[in-house]
Design a protein around this motif. Structure first.
Motif, short mmCIF file in Angstrom:
data_model
loop_
_atom_site.label_atom_id
_atom_site.label_comp_id
_atom_site.label_asym_id
_atom_site.label_seq_id
_atom_site.Cartn_x
_atom_site.Cartn_y
_atom_site.Cartn_z
N GLY A 137 -3.71 7.93 10.59
CA GLY A 137 -4.72 7.73 9.56
C GLY A 137 -5.99 8.50 9.82
N LYS A 182 -10.78 1.67 5.38
CA LYS A 182 -9.71 1.99 4.44
C LYS A 182 -9.12 3.31 4.91
N ALA A 183 -7.83 3.34 5.13
CA ALA A 183 -7.22 4.56 5.64
C ALA A 183 -5.94 4.87 4.90
N ARG A 184 -5.64 6.16 4.86
CA ARG A 184 -4.39 6.62 4.27
C ARG A 184 -3.55 7.16 5.43
N GLY A 233 0.78 -1.23 0.00
CA GLY A 233 0.00 0.00 0.00
C GLY A 233 0.82 1.29 0.00
N CYS A 234 2.14 1.17 -0.14
CA CYS A 234 2.99 2.37 -0.07
C CYS A 234 2.81 3.23 -1.33
N GLN A 235 2.40 4.47 -1.13
CA GLN A 235 2.21 5.37 -2.26
C GLN A 235 3.42 6.26 -2.49
N VAL A 246 3.76 7.67 2.75
CA VAL A 246 2.31 7.69 2.66
C VAL A 246 1.90 6.28 2.27
N VAL A 247 1.06 5.66 3.12
CA VAL A 247 0.64 4.27 2.90
C VAL A 247 -0.88 4.20 2.97
N SER A 248 -1.46 3.50 2.01
CA SER A 248 -2.91 3.34 1.99
C SER A 248 -3.24 1.87 2.27
N ASN A 265 -0.19 8.92 6.96
CA ASN A 265 0.97 9.77 6.71
C ASN A 265 1.91 9.56 7.88
N LYS A 282 -6.24 -1.19 3.77
CA LYS A 282 -7.61 -1.54 4.12
C LYS A 282 -7.53 -2.63 5.18
#
Length: 157
Positions: free
Chosen positions: A84, A58-60, A34-36, A49-51, A62, A53
């Protein structure tokens, strides 16, 4: 609510190659589920920043990733913490150690700890534990595939 996850991967690459990959932000970004984005702030600190679920949430997140207890090329601790928003926070870390297995292979062992708080902590221990285990094993399996693949490409070049 905290938990401990342990595992081992045999990686078809020499210890030095594995160590370099463990310290390479590009490799880490590709392998962290999930790493953006993963941005280098110093040799041992990254902004991430990781997104994710987890169950219905579902959380993003920082946060940051930090490398400590460096003992090249044998071991280190990788830890991260993320916020998150309403979902809560997640923090975790892994003690990672490398051991030669012949000249061209490495045994990577890890002991990871994870902790979540806020709304996510209300999901129940089993769900959080199974998700944490899945994420940890996914990271190390992807890392293994990436490093083994890179080592094979280097040999055939």
């Amino acid at each position: 609510m905290a938990m401990v996850i342990e595992g081992e991967e045999r990686i078809a690459a020499p210890v030095e190659t594995v160590w370099r990959a463990l310290n390479d932000p590009e490799v880490l970004k590709d392998c962290i589920p999930g790493c953006q984005s993963l941005e280098k702030k110093s040799d041992t600190e990254f902004a991430a920043v990781v997104s994710l679920k987890i169950g219905p949430i579902k959380a993003r997140f920082n946060g940051g990733v930090e490398l400590t207890n460096l003992n090249p090329p044998r071991s280190y601790t990788i830890s991260g913490e993320g916020k998150g928003g309403v979902a809560g926070f997640a923090k975790g870390g892994a003690d990672v150690s490398l051991k030669e297995d012949g000249p061209d292979a490495t045994i990577l062992s890890y002991q990871a700890k994870a902790d979540v708080g806020g709304k996510m902590a209300q999901l129940g221990g089993r769900l959080i534990e199974s998700t944490s285990k899945k994420l940890a094993s996914q990271f190390f399996a992807d890392f293994n595939a990436r490093v083994s693949g890179d080592a094979e490409e280097a040999e055939s070049a």
